[in-house]
Write a protein that holds these residues in place. Sequence first.
Motif, PDB file in Angstrom:
ATOM      1  N   ILE A 150       0.837  -1.207   0.000  1.00 48.85           N
ATOM      2  CA  ILE A 150       0.000   0.000   0.000  1.00 48.85           C
ATOM      3  C   ILE A 150       0.870   1.254   0.000  1.00 48.85           C
ATOM      4  O   ILE A 150       0.586   2.233  -0.695  1.00 48.85           O
ATOM      5  N   LYS A 151       1.955   1.242   0.764  1.00 48.42           N
ATOM      6  CA  LYS A 151       2.887   2.372   0.773  1.00 48.42           C
ATOM      7  C   LYS A 151       3.541   2.551  -0.593  1.00 48.42           C
ATOM      8  O   LYS A 151       3.722   3.681  -1.073  1.00 48.42           O
ATOM      9  N   THR A 152       3.893   1.440  -1.241  1.00 44.26           N
ATOM     10  CA  THR A 152       4.530   1.518  -2.552  1.00 44.26           C
ATOM     11  C   THR A 152       3.600   2.133  -3.580  1.00 44.26           C
ATOM     12  O   THR A 152       4.011   3.001  -4.370  1.00 44.26           O
ATOM     13  N   VAL A 153       2.350   1.697  -3.587  1.00 45.50           N
ATOM     14  CA  VAL A 153       1.366   2.270  -4.513  1.00 45.50           C
ATOM     15  C   VAL A 153       1.212   3.764  -4.261  1.00 45.50           C
ATOM     16  O   VAL A 153       1.137   4.564  -5.200  1.00 45.50           O
ATOM     17  N   SER A 154       1.191   4.154  -2.999  1.00 49.61           N
ATOM     18  CA  SER A 154       1.085   5.579  -2.651  1.00 49.61           C
ATOM     19  C   SER A 154       2.329   6.353  -3.087  1.00 49.61           C
ATOM     20  O   SER A 154       2.225   7.449  -3.649  1.00 49.61           O
ATOM     21  N   ASP A 155       3.514   5.774  -2.843  1.00 50.02           N
ATOM     22  CA  ASP A 155       4.766   6.453  -3.208  1.00 50.02           C
ATOM     23  C   ASP A 155       4.912   6.619  -4.712  1.00 50.02           C
ATOM     24  O   ASP A 155       5.441   7.628  -5.197  1.00 50.02           O
ATOM     25  N   LEU A 156       4.477   5.610  -5.469  1.00 49.93           N
ATOM     26  CA  LEU A 156       4.644   5.639  -6.924  1.00 49.93           C
ATOM     27  C   LEU A 156       3.641   6.564  -7.614  1.00 49.93           C
ATOM     28  O   LEU A 156       3.873   6.996  -8.754  1.00 49.93           O
ATOM     29  N   LEU A 157       2.522   6.859  -6.952  1.00 49.49           N
ATOM     30  CA  LEU A 157       1.445   7.624  -7.595  1.00 49.49           C
ATOM     31  C   LEU A 157       1.901   8.957  -8.188  1.00 49.49           C
ATOM     32  O   LEU A 157       1.633   9.228  -9.364  1.00 49.49           O
TER      33      LEU A 157
ATOM     34  N   LEU B  98       4.319  11.941 -20.999  1.00 49.17           N
ATOM     35  CA  LEU B  98       4.339  11.086 -22.187  1.00 49.17           C
ATOM     36  C   LEU B  98       3.146  11.346 -23.099  1.00 49.17           C
ATOM     37  O   LEU B  98       3.251  11.233 -24.320  1.00 49.17           O
ATOM     38  N   SER B  99       1.997  11.682 -22.508  1.00 49.88           N
ATOM     39  CA  SER B  99       0.775  11.909 -23.297  1.00 49.88           C
ATOM     40  C   SER B  99       0.586  13.368 -23.669  1.00 49.88           C
ATOM     41  O   SER B  99      -0.466  13.734 -24.210  1.00 49.88           O
ATOM     42  N   GLN B 100       1.588  14.192 -23.367  1.00 49.10           N
ATOM     43  CA  GLN B 100       1.513  15.649 -23.623  1.00 49.10           C
ATOM     44  C   GLN B 100       0.292  16.257 -22.938  1.00 49.10           C
ATOM     45  O   GLN B 100      -0.495  16.981 -23.529  1.00 49.10           O
ATOM     46  N   GLN B 101       0.131  15.878 -21.660  1.00 44.21           N
ATOM     47  CA  GLN B 101      -0.897  16.401 -20.756  1.00 44.21           C
ATOM     48  C   GLN B 101      -2.315  15.961 -21.119  1.00 44.21           C
ATOM     49  O   GLN B 101      -3.290  16.531 -20.629  1.00 44.21           O
ATOM     50  N   LYS B 102      -2.470  14.919 -21.932  1.00 43.98           N
ATOM     51  CA  LYS B 102      -3.805  14.469 -22.336  1.00 43.98           C
ATOM     52  C   LYS B 102      -4.431  13.510 -21.328  1.00 43.98           C
ATOM     53  O   LYS B 102      -5.654  13.455 -21.201  1.00 43.98           O
ATOM     54  N   ASP B 103      -3.615  12.731 -20.636  1.00 43.80           N
ATOM     55  CA  ASP B 103      -4.136  11.679 -19.762  1.00 43.80           C
ATOM     56  C   ASP B 103      -3.887  11.996 -18.293  1.00 43.80           C
ATOM     57  O   ASP B 103      -2.801  12.439 -17.914  1.00 43.80           O
ATOM     58  N   THR B 104      -4.900  11.749 -17.474  1.00 36.18           N
ATOM     59  CA  THR B 104      -4.811  11.933 -16.032  1.00 36.18           C
ATOM     60  C   THR B 104      -4.886  10.572 -15.355  1.00 36.18           C
ATOM     61  O   THR B 104      -5.880   9.852 -15.484  1.00 36.18           O
ATOM     62  N   PHE B 105      -3.820  10.214 -14.640  1.00 39.98           N
ATOM     63  CA  PHE B 105      -3.696   8.863 -14.085  1.00 39.98           C
ATOM     64  C   PHE B 105      -4.029   8.825 -12.601  1.00 39.98           C
ATOM     65  O   PHE B 105      -3.751   9.751 -11.849  1.00 39.98           O
ATOM     66  N   SER B 106      -4.602   7.694 -12.199  1.00 41.73           N
ATOM     67  CA  SER B 106      -4.729   7.357 -10.774  1.00 41.73           C
ATOM     68  C   SER B 106      -4.801   5.829 -10.676  1.00 41.73           C
ATOM     69  O   SER B 106      -5.002   5.148 -11.681  1.00 41.73           O
ATOM     70  N   TRP B 107      -4.633   5.312  -9.481  1.00 44.95           N
ATOM     71  CA  TRP B 107      -4.772   3.877  -9.272  1.00 44.95           C
ATOM     72  C   TRP B 107      -5.115   3.596  -7.833  1.00 44.95           C
ATOM     73  O   TRP B 107      -5.022   4.486  -6.958  1.00 44.95           O
ATOM     74  N   LYS B 108      -5.552   2.378  -7.561  1.00 45.48           N
ATOM     75  CA  LYS B 108      -5.896   2.014  -6.191  1.00 45.48           C
ATOM     76  C   LYS B 108      -5.574   0.546  -5.960  1.00 45.48           C
ATOM     77  O   LYS B 108      -5.665  -0.286  -6.863  1.00 45.48           O
ATOM     78  N   TYR B 109      -5.173   0.262  -4.733  1.00 43.30           N
ATOM     79  CA  TYR B 109      -4.838  -1.106  -4.341  1.00 43.30           C
ATOM     80  C   TYR B 109      -6.072  -1.763  -3.750  1.00 43.30           C
ATOM     81  O   TYR B 109      -6.722  -1.212  -2.852  1.00 43.30           O
ATOM     82  N   GLU B 110      -6.422  -2.926  -4.245  1.00 45.74           N
ATOM     83  CA  GLU B 110      -7.579  -3.665  -3.756  1.00 45.74           C
ATOM     84  C   GLU B 110      -7.121  -4.705  -2.730  1.00 45.74           C
ATOM     85  O   GLU B 110      -6.488  -5.701  -3.075  1.00 45.74           O
TER      86      GLU B 110
END
Length: 352
Positions: A191-198, A208-220
């Motif tokens: 969980i800490k790794t996912v938070s640190d990498l975000l 890489l997308s020239q500001q077109k894409d907004t990323f997020s993720w979550k650990y299940e």
Amino acid sequence: MHLEKVILSHFRNYERQEITFSPGLNCIEGGNAEGKSSLLEALYLISTGRSFRAQSLAPLIQEGTKAFQVDGIFSTEGISHTISLSYSDQGRKARLNATNYTSFLPLLGTLPCVLLTPEDISIIAGAPAGRRRFLDIHISQMDPLYVHHLGRYHKAMKQRNALLKKRLLQGLEPWEQIMAHSASYLLDKRIKTVSDLLPYMQNTTAELSQQKDTFSWKYENTLKTKDPQSILESFEKHRSKEALFGSTLVGPHRDDIHFLLQDQEVKTYSSEGQKRTIVAALRLAEWQRLNNFFNYTPLFGIDDFGVHLDAKRSFQLQTMLTNLGQVFITAPSFPKELPGHTLRISQGSAIK
């Protein structure tokens, strides 16, 4: 950190080859099945103790021979070191300088490495096991105790599953106590790794997308907790149901990561190009976190450079490579203007 050279003995299609590297960008070119990817595989092997192309080490032995060996000579802070891994039907052997090991696990993190391959698309599009494997390998390069708890958890779960299949519920508690303790550690680190990498993922994806894409993720987290006592209670609660399946249904071995672009699941809604952008961003983020952790710069490699992204995003990625220290990339050929040391591979030999 600078990987000065590797020495390959009976490894894939390399009979005996000593290859020297530049401290910056190394462009490894050649035709199909000549040995480009095998060279990256050798680098990854002496970093992680495993292949990124095969489930076991046996296929890495050159046909007609009985064993392979890969030696890497690298320097940190002006001091030279040699790390080696060999394999035969007698098993594997590892060595760091003059010290021998029967397992590669004590050497994880000695030569930290991040590798981007075409097969990495499975991290996004494939089964959850690939996403858990990504976290496990990344964290293991930084934390030997994580490796200990990962092995301890799976060994205890194997015993628990054997009892579940026989429906011997009264013997589960000792194994559950071991699993709960180790699961708590694994979950905390994941969980800490996912938070640190975000933040790294967000910045790199946008770039890489020239500001077109907004990323997020979550650990299940299938256990819904990382508290050891609560985990133990969860195992106890699921005993009767799991006895019907003969298997442990909740825990770190069943967890997943959900990748999101514009708040939609990447696996389902994103284009192939967007998925490959996320994978590239993931590897770059991994490198950045390792770089912040160690006192020296990790290695970074890309297999089949041109297949990962479209022309614009490939150019963005190429620009980023100049800030990554020692880099190894493979392709059939490279443009002459690419600022790097070119190494041509032909039939398992390096041509200067």
